[in-house]
Design an enzyme around this catalytic site. Structure first.
Site, PDB file in Angstrom:
ATOM      1  CG  HIS A   1      -0.254   0.295   2.496  1.00 12.96           C
ATOM      2  ND1 HIS A   1       0.538  -0.622   3.129  1.00 12.96           N
ATOM      3  CD2 HIS A   1      -0.211   1.425   3.259  1.00 12.96           C
ATOM      4  CE1 HIS A   1       1.032  -0.086   4.234  1.00 12.96           C
ATOM      5  NE2 HIS A   1       0.595   1.156   4.337  1.00 12.96           N
TER       6      HIS A   1
HETATM    7  C1  UD1 Z   1      -2.478   5.444   5.836  1.00 14.06           C
HETATM    8  C2  UD1 Z   1      -1.221   5.903   6.571  1.00 14.06           C
HETATM    9  C3  UD1 Z   1      -0.153   4.825   6.457  1.00 14.06           C
HETATM   10  C4  UD1 Z   1      -0.683   3.497   6.950  1.00 14.06           C
HETATM   11  C5  UD1 Z   1      -1.930   3.166   6.167  1.00 14.06           C
HETATM   12  C6  UD1 Z   1      -2.523   1.854   6.603  1.00 14.06           C
HETATM   13  C7  UD1 Z   1      -0.718   8.313   6.525  1.00 14.06           C
HETATM   14  C8  UD1 Z   1       0.146   9.323   5.924  1.00 14.06           C
HETATM   15  N1  UD1 Z   1      -0.672   7.114   5.941  1.00 14.06           N
HETATM   16  O1  UD1 Z   1      -2.166   5.326   4.464  1.00 14.06           O
HETATM   17  O2  UD1 Z   1       0.941   5.197   7.268  1.00 14.06           O
HETATM   18  O3  UD1 Z   1       0.308   2.509   6.769  1.00 14.06           O
HETATM   19  O4  UD1 Z   1      -2.882   4.216   6.373  1.00 14.06           O
HETATM   20  O5  UD1 Z   1      -3.676   1.558   5.906  1.00 14.06           O
HETATM   21  O6  UD1 Z   1      -1.386   8.594   7.490  1.00 14.06           O
HETATM   22  N2  UD1 Z   1      -9.567   4.909   1.639  1.00 14.06           N
HETATM   23  C9  UD1 Z   1     -10.739   4.209   1.589  1.00 14.06           C
HETATM   24  N3  UD1 Z   1     -11.326   3.838   2.771  1.00 14.06           N
HETATM   25  C10 UD1 Z   1     -10.793   4.128   3.974  1.00 14.06           C
HETATM   26  C11 UD1 Z   1      -9.607   4.856   4.014  1.00 14.06           C
HETATM   27  C12 UD1 Z   1      -8.992   5.224   2.854  1.00 14.06           C
HETATM   28  O7  UD1 Z   1     -11.255   3.912   0.525  1.00 14.06           O
HETATM   29  O8  UD1 Z   1     -11.390   3.750   5.005  1.00 14.06           O
HETATM   30  C13 UD1 Z   1      -8.911   5.289   0.377  1.00 14.06           C
HETATM   31  C14 UD1 Z   1      -9.166   6.728   0.004  1.00 14.06           C
HETATM   32  O9  UD1 Z   1      -9.355   6.801  -1.356  1.00 14.06           O
HETATM   33  C15 UD1 Z   1      -7.857   7.417   0.375  1.00 14.06           C
HETATM   34  C16 UD1 Z   1      -6.837   6.330   0.161  1.00 14.06           C
HETATM   35  O10 UD1 Z   1      -7.512   5.112   0.511  1.00 14.06           O
HETATM   36  O11 UD1 Z   1      -7.625   8.526  -0.422  1.00 14.06           O
HETATM   37  C17 UD1 Z   1      -5.618   6.480   1.043  1.00 14.06           C
HETATM   38  O12 UD1 Z   1      -6.018   6.628   2.416  1.00 14.06           O
HETATM   39  P1  UD1 Z   1      -5.106   7.516   3.432  1.00 14.06           P
HETATM   40  O13 UD1 Z   1      -5.662   7.430   4.806  1.00 14.06           O
HETATM   41  O14 UD1 Z   1      -4.910   8.864   2.857  1.00 14.06           O
HETATM   42  O15 UD1 Z   1      -3.708   6.827   3.364  1.00 14.06           O
HETATM   43  P2  UD1 Z   1      -3.303   5.292   3.373  1.00 14.06           P
HETATM   44  O16 UD1 Z   1      -2.665   5.003   2.072  1.00 14.06           O
HETATM   45  O17 UD1 Z   1      -4.434   4.443   3.824  1.00 14.06           O
END
Ligand code: UD1
Length: 364
Positions: A209
């Site tokens: 991821h």
């Molecule tokens: C975040 C953390 C990362 C952690 C990871 C675990 C930061 C900078 N990054 O990264 O350290 O290892 O979580 O999962 O805080 N999304 C969904 N559903 C959700 C959450 C996210 O669909 O419940 C999608 C959204 O499109 C979002 C993308 O995933 O834009 C990324 O989510 P985000 O929380 O920004 O970062 P992660 O890549 O999940």
């Protein structure tokens, strides 16, 4: 003494659960420590959030700030604004943050600006890779915090290099391992186990991821092809993070790679426990495989958890195909390190943290 505990994203929930259980145990034994649980809402899908609360026995948060997704600045800013409001209406003695996600940094900053002390659980981890948003979060959080709970002596050393005083650092072990130890008897095979006829020691488990591995669709496809090629026909189970999902073209993947949605904790950890190997770019999974003695190949150029390589069952393979190929060939040849469990990764870390706060409360 009131502690406000902060959880925001998936890897935080495994770290918050044991703290809450230890606080509840202390309260039952007469402790006057109180806590308030704040969910920032950084992760919000059932499979990224609620399922962990249910499976890990975390009580419903006292408040959900519902910040949701966004760019780093947007997400961090939303948490800052919402958490400041939370602190103004429920001022605690301490804020306790865990890990290195955007919520960790934003809540630390909001608290410190209001003069509230902050303790960081899993402090002092360093990858020295500024392209990782988590490294920025780790360094900035640790620059502001008052109290550091560390997983390893190395983390304490990094904190002292950054100017922390020895008495601010408590080597307590690994809260995520507390959750694993507690949940081991409840791990259960996911439906895919029978559907795909998996058997212990015969399949690999992939998790990817990190933006550097998954945000370029072509690079991701090439990486998955390499993993399939070098795994000698083994089934590779791949629970797909929402971020990764956006870049995948399932019809183009090698047939040995089987995709599934993000899994609940007890099912995911069952797959880790019984895997031939785990191929990952996660931070926490490097630790969980080390505890379980399962071979782990980390698909990154660096790790903030060097003890998993030095002591545990983790090999840092890098992101170049040559290094990854070499690590997989070594594994196939039976030459992967066996590993041991680091000091204090014993399921009692949260109890040690709560005991520390009890002592602090008693000394007031
Ligand atoms: C975040 C953390 C990362 C952690 C990871 C675990 C930061 C900078 N990054 O990264 O350290 O290892 O979580 O999962 O805080 N999304 C969904 N559903 C959700 C959450 C996210 O669909 O419940 C999608 C959204 O499109 C979002 C993308 O995933 O834009 C990324 O989510 P985000 O929380 O920004 O970062 P992660 O890549 O999940």
């Amino acid at each position: 003494m009131l502690l406000t505990l902060v959880a925001g994203a998936r890897p935080n929930f495994m770290k918050i659960a044991p703290l809450i259980h230890a606080l509840q145990t202390a309260q039952q034994a007469g402790s006057t420590l109180r806590y308030r649980l704040v969910h920032t809402g950084q992760h919000y899908d059932e499979r990224m959030s609620q399922s962990f609360f249910r499976d890990l026995g975390i009580p419903a948060p006292d408040v959900n700030l519902e910040v949701g997704s966004g760019s780093h600045a947007t997400q961090t800013a939303q948490v800052l604004i919402a958490f400041e409001r939370e602190l103004l209406s429920h001022r605690p003695d301490w804020v306790v943050v865990v890990g290195d996600v955007n919520s960790t940094l934003a809540c630390t900053l909001a608290a410190k600006k209001l003069g509230v002390r902050v303790a960081h659980v899993e402090a002092g981890l360093r990858s020295f890779d500024w392209s990782m948003p988590e490294e920025v979060n780790r360094v900035a959080t640790d620059a502001l915090c008052d109290l550091f709970f560390t997983t390893t002596p190395e983390a304490g050393y990094q904190l002292m290099r950054q100017g922390a005083e020895a008495q601010q650092i408590q080597l307590v072990g690994n809260v995520m391992i507390d959750t694993l130890v507690r949940q081991l008897p409840s791990l259960q095979a996911p439906p895919e186990w029978t559907e795909w006829q998996l058997s212990a020691g015969q399949y690999g488990l992939i998790t990817l991821h990190r933006p550097s591995n998954v945000d370029d669709a072509e690079q991701l496809q090439a990486l998955l092809e390499l993993l399939a090629q070098e795994s000698q026909q083994r089934t590779l189970v791949f629970p797909v993070h929402p971020r990764t999902h956006k870049q995948l073209q399932p019809e183009k993947l090698p047939p040995s790679i089987r995709l599934t949605d993000p899994l609940p904790y007890p099912q995911f950890m069952y797959l880790v426990q019984h895997a031939w190997a785990v191929l990952t770019d996660s931070g926490g999974i490097q630790e969980e495989t080390t505890y379980l003695g399962v071979p782990c190949i980390t698909l990154r150029d660096n790790t903030e958890r060097p003890e998993t390589v030095r002591i545990g069952s983790n090999v840092l393979a890098g992101t170049q195909h040559q290094g990854i190929r070499q690590a997989l060939r070594q594994l196939c040849a039976g030459a992967h390190p066996k590993g041991r469990i680091p000091l204090y990764w014993d399921g009692q870390t949260a109890t040690r943290i709560v005991a520390y706060f009890q002592q602090l409360a008693a000394s007031l």
